[in-house]
Design an enzyme around this catalytic site. Sequence first.
Site, short mmCIF file in Angstrom:
data_model
loop_
_atom_site.label_atom_id
_atom_site.label_comp_id
_atom_site.label_asym_id
_atom_site.label_seq_id
_atom_site.Cartn_x
_atom_site.Cartn_y
_atom_site.Cartn_z
N PRO A 1 0.78 -1.25 0.00
CA PRO A 1 0.00 0.00 0.00
C PRO A 1 0.81 1.30 0.00
O PRO A 1 0.78 2.07 0.96
CB PRO A 1 -0.83 -0.14 1.27
CG PRO A 1 0.04 -0.94 2.19
CD PRO A 1 0.75 -1.93 1.29
N CYS A 2 1.50 1.55 -1.08
CA CYS A 2 2.29 2.79 -1.19
C CYS A 2 1.39 4.02 -1.21
O CYS A 2 1.84 5.13 -0.90
CB CYS A 2 3.20 2.76 -2.41
SG CYS A 2 2.36 2.48 -3.96
#
Length: 161
Positions: A120-121
């Site tokens: 989850p950047c």
Amino acid sequence: MEECFIKTPLGIAKIIGDDEGIAAVSVLNSEEKETDIIPTVLEDCVIQLREYFEGARETFDLTLNAQGTDFQKRIWQLLLEIPYGKTESYLQLSKRLGDIKAIRAVANANGKNPLWIIIPCHRVIGSDGSLTGYAGGLHIKQWLLEHESPYKQQSLFNDLA
């Protein structure tokens, strides 16, 4: 490597992987046709991404096989530790890495993440709370953060029907 294309609320997603795990997930800016038959090695990923978009999944349980440097893999591992519905700044990420001066390298590794949504950047923001760089575009980053927010926006006009 096998690949498939699935429709998401954000456009067509391309998924690449094999028996070693999922190597890449990206959203495309093209009108690629959705895959009719999903390769067996990609089925779990497709199911879990669909559950995520339906709001029924907050974490992924997949074997990942992202290719990158050791440093990038360390950053991607730290990204996996950011909880659903939460955000962390690049500075906080650098502190967790143990090197506050590595903020640019952390941001660069974040930008090289090949596994859109799964790693989850999109949960990494500027220290001032601003939405900063996102390979898919800031509108997609904002959509993902709103999708994960425990505080769903409601229209002022919902009751006026």
